[in-house]
Design a protein around this motif. Structure first.
Motif, PDB file in Angstrom:
ATOM      1  N   VAL A 281      31.774 -66.102  -9.342  1.00 48.88           N
ATOM      2  CA  VAL A 281      32.537 -66.939  -8.406  1.00 48.88           C
ATOM      3  C   VAL A 281      33.547 -66.099  -7.643  1.00 48.88           C
ATOM      4  O   VAL A 281      33.667 -66.200  -6.405  1.00 48.88           O
ATOM      5  CB  VAL A 281      33.239 -68.087  -9.152  1.00 48.88           C
ATOM      6  CG1 VAL A 281      34.237 -68.787  -8.249  1.00 48.88           C
ATOM      7  CG2 VAL A 281      32.214 -69.081  -9.663  1.00 48.88           C
ATOM      8  N   LEU A 282      34.280 -65.271  -8.358  1.00 46.21           N
ATOM      9  CA  LEU A 282      35.285 -64.433  -7.698  1.00 46.21           C
ATOM     10  C   LEU A 282      34.644 -63.504  -6.673  1.00 46.21           C
ATOM     11  O   LEU A 282      35.147 -63.331  -5.557  1.00 46.21           O
ATOM     12  CB  LEU A 282      36.061 -63.628  -8.743  1.00 46.21           C
ATOM     13  CG  LEU A 282      36.942 -64.435  -9.700  1.00 46.21           C
ATOM     14  CD1 LEU A 282      37.571 -63.524 -10.739  1.00 46.21           C
ATOM     15  CD2 LEU A 282      38.022 -65.191  -8.937  1.00 46.21           C
ATOM     16  N   MET A 283      33.509 -62.914  -7.054  1.00 44.50           N
ATOM     17  CA  MET A 283      32.827 -62.009  -6.126  1.00 44.50           C
ATOM     18  C   MET A 283      32.241 -62.767  -4.933  1.00 44.50           C
ATOM     19  O   MET A 283      32.312 -62.298  -3.787  1.00 44.50           O
ATOM     20  CB  MET A 283      31.711 -61.260  -6.862  1.00 44.50           C
ATOM     21  CG  MET A 283      30.940 -60.277  -5.984  1.00 44.50           C
ATOM     22  SD  MET A 283      31.996 -59.031  -5.203  1.00 44.50           S
ATOM     23  CE  MET A 283      32.441 -58.047  -6.651  1.00 44.50           C
ATOM     24  N   ALA A 284      31.661 -63.955  -5.180  1.00 46.22           N
ATOM     25  CA  ALA A 284      31.077 -64.733  -4.090  1.00 46.22           C
ATOM     26  C   ALA A 284      32.138 -65.179  -3.093  1.00 46.22           C
ATOM     27  O   ALA A 284      31.921 -65.151  -1.874  1.00 46.22           O
ATOM     28  CB  ALA A 284      30.327 -65.942  -4.643  1.00 46.22           C
ATOM     29  N   ALA A 328      31.895 -61.109 -17.586  1.00 46.39           N
ATOM     30  CA  ALA A 328      32.430 -61.456 -16.263  1.00 46.39           C
ATOM     31  C   ALA A 328      32.062 -60.390 -15.233  1.00 46.39           C
ATOM     32  O   ALA A 328      31.664 -60.709 -14.104  1.00 46.39           O
ATOM     33  CB  ALA A 328      33.942 -61.629 -16.340  1.00 46.39           C
ATOM     34  N   LEU A 329      32.165 -59.121 -15.615  1.00 45.08           N
ATOM     35  CA  LEU A 329      31.787 -58.035 -14.705  1.00 45.08           C
ATOM     36  C   LEU A 329      30.289 -58.072 -14.397  1.00 45.08           C
ATOM     37  O   LEU A 329      29.871 -57.824 -13.256  1.00 45.08           O
ATOM     38  CB  LEU A 329      32.156 -56.682 -15.320  1.00 45.08           C
ATOM     39  CG  LEU A 329      33.647 -56.323 -15.333  1.00 45.08           C
ATOM     40  CD1 LEU A 329      33.876 -55.040 -16.123  1.00 45.08           C
ATOM     41  CD2 LEU A 329      34.169 -56.169 -13.902  1.00 45.08           C
ATOM     42  N   ASP A 334      25.965 -59.166 -10.497  1.00 42.17           N
ATOM     43  CA  ASP A 334      24.789 -59.983 -10.238  1.00 42.17           C
ATOM     44  C   ASP A 334      24.956 -60.802  -8.959  1.00 42.17           C
ATOM     45  O   ASP A 334      24.001 -61.001  -8.203  1.00 42.17           O
ATOM     46  CB  ASP A 334      24.531 -60.900 -11.430  1.00 42.17           C
ATOM     47  CG  ASP A 334      23.249 -61.700 -11.281  1.00 42.17           C
ATOM     48  OD1 ASP A 334      22.197 -61.091 -11.043  1.00 42.17           O
ATOM     49  OD2 ASP A 334      23.308 -62.934 -11.377  1.00 42.17           O
ATOM     50  N   SER A 335      26.171 -61.282  -8.698  1.00 38.40           N
ATOM     51  CA  SER A 335      26.433 -62.085  -7.505  1.00 38.40           C
ATOM     52  C   SER A 335      26.140 -61.297  -6.230  1.00 38.40           C
ATOM     53  O   SER A 335      25.582 -61.831  -5.268  1.00 38.40           O
ATOM     54  CB  SER A 335      27.887 -62.563  -7.502  1.00 38.40           C
ATOM     55  OG  SER A 335      28.142 -63.410  -6.412  1.00 38.40           O
ATOM     56  N   ILE A 336      26.518 -60.025  -6.212  1.00 38.54           N
ATOM     57  CA  ILE A 336      26.240 -59.178  -5.046  1.00 38.54           C
ATOM     58  C   ILE A 336      24.745 -59.118  -4.794  1.00 38.54           C
ATOM     59  O   ILE A 336      24.265 -59.308  -3.667  1.00 38.54           O
ATOM     60  CB  ILE A 336      26.807 -57.766  -5.268  1.00 38.54           C
ATOM     61  CG1 ILE A 336      28.330 -57.809  -5.391  1.00 38.54           C
ATOM     62  CG2 ILE A 336      26.400 -56.841  -4.118  1.00 38.54           C
ATOM     63  CD1 ILE A 336      28.947 -56.492  -5.811  1.00 38.54           C
TER      64      ILE A 336
END
Length: 424
Positions: A281-284, A328-329, A334-336
């Motif tokens: 979520v944070l990365m997105a 979390a990392l 994975d989000s990227i």
């Protein structure tokens, strides 16, 4: 100049579309429901069977029917109203959630008579439904966004919603199960599926995109497969995610880590399941403001490598808090990868073929979590839980290395928009 550049990228542009907001609500509710259900089913089956392989079989029971129907589901998504498909599929998932709820009631003695078999049967049926849902939702979403320039923004927020639900769902499932019991948890699951069905109902039906090359079923399926295998960028991106998730599927073993290694209960399991989504979520959200465009292929490869390293370190960890950070990392990396892959597939695939291409993507990636769950359960049965996780992480790094060497077009992929011509 800075003000002009900033005005060209509105991170909330797609959220200003009313039907896209309804889509986001529906996606949020159905994902929350499925994540809550996954935690409950995993803990319930392991509690009954006390066997790591039983956790892997959950994924297999869902993946097999999903893969079997995927190609046909893609054809249907390109020939039948995508909203109708979604409504039928979500209704089927509602009946599945209701069945799991019924099994836990005092009036039912199904589990006492048949053990875990009825649960696996319901998961099998839900796998069929999800096989049809994937291509329909994938190809329906762009129809809610008239401006193709907003595809990246739409994919980012859709992914953010999915990840946010993946964050809240496991934690909610573990907490509700732990404090209110299994019946309350399954009731929440069914209620959320119902809300999703209502949200989809308020979205208008969209006409199918014009097919410039109508084909029969056999030729249509063949053309979708040919398109994917003939495009190195799409094929290598899908393959990269397939093998990374296949070998890095440590999430399926989290009930064992929570119970035997980290020594926490269902509440802790919920937080462990949610941890990857925190990073996602944070990365997105970050990518909504700062989308990846230049050197997108290289960044995708590095992100999958980072995911593999996190899985290796997670397998070695005996600290609950350090494990949370690593998960979390892994979600952030994975989000990227997910956002870049989805963006390039939407961008490079013709509208009239998106159902079929999505079905191929679903066979590769959509079911890789479930097959990865089986792989994790099977290898854990053979070599032990920790060695199985380490093996998966190492194999993920091997896949990244091979893909980086072989797929030169993915390695040089750039998603930067074409420069606009200055008016004469």
């Amino acid at each position: 100049m800075k003000e002009e550049a900033r005005s060209k990228h509105d991170p909330y542009a797609v959220l200003r579309l009313p039907e896209f907001r309804l889509y986001i609500v529906a996606r949020l509710c159905i994902t929350l429901a499925m994540q809550i259900q996954a935690v409950i089913v995993g803990w319930q089956i392991y509690d009954i069977a006390q066997d790591p392989l039983s956790l892997g079989l959950i994924g297999l029971a869902e993946a097999i029917p999903s893969i079997v129907v995927s190609l046909y589901a893609g054809y249907i998504a390109d020939t039948v109203s995508r909203k109708k498909i979604i409504m039928v599929v979500v209704t089927a998932l509602l009946f599945c959630s209701a069945a799991l709820l019924y099994f836990t009631l005092d009036i039912s003695n199904v589990l006492a008579q048949y053990g875990t078999l009825p649960i696996y049967l319901v998961i099998f049926i839900s796998g069929i439904a999800r096989g049809f849902m994937g291509p329909a939702i994938f190809s329906f979403m762009p129809q809610l966004v008239a401006n193709k320039q907003l595809y990246g923004n739409a994919i980012t927020w859709s992914s953010t919603t999915w990840q946010a639900a993946s964050l809240a769902g496991p934690a909610a499932g573990g907490l509700i199960y732990g404090f209110a019991g299994i019946t309350a948890a399954y009731t929440t699951d069914a209620a959320l599926v119902l809300l999703s069905l209502l949200a989809f109902a308020f979205i208008g039906a969209k006409p199918l995109p014009e097919n410039i090359n109508p084909q029969n079923l056999k030729d249509s399926l063949r053309s979708g497969i040919k398109f994917v295998f003939g495009n190195q960028v799409i094929l290598s991106a899908i393959s990269l995610d397939l093998f990374a998730v296949l070998f890095g599927g440590a999430v399926a073993l989290l009930p064992i880590f929570a119970s035997d290694i980290l020594e926490t209960g269902p509440q802790g399991l919920g937080f462990l399941r949610a941890a990857p989504a925190v990073g996602s979520v944070l990365m997105a959200v970050l990518m909504a403001y700062y989308p990846i465009r230049a050197d997108a292929g290289k960044k995708m490869l590095w992100s999958v490598a980072g995911f593999g390293m996190c899985i290796i370190l997670f397998g070695l960890s005996t600290s609950f808090w350090f494990s949370l950070v690593l998960l979390a990392l892994s979600g952030a990396f994975d989000s990227i990868s997910v956002i870049i892959r989805s963006t390039l597939i939407h961008t490079l695939t013709p509208e009239y073929m998106k159902g079929r291409v999505s079905s191929v993507n679903n066979i590769f990636v959509g079911s890789s979590n479930e097959i990865g769950a089986f792989e994790s359960g099977f290898t854990a049965k053979l070599m032990g839980v920790v060695p199985a996780v380490l093996f998966g992480g190492i194999m993920t790094l091997v896949v990244v290395g091979v893909t980086g060497l072989k797929a030169d077009k993915l390695r040089t992929l750039d998603l930067s928009p074409e420069p606009e011509m200055e008016p004469a």
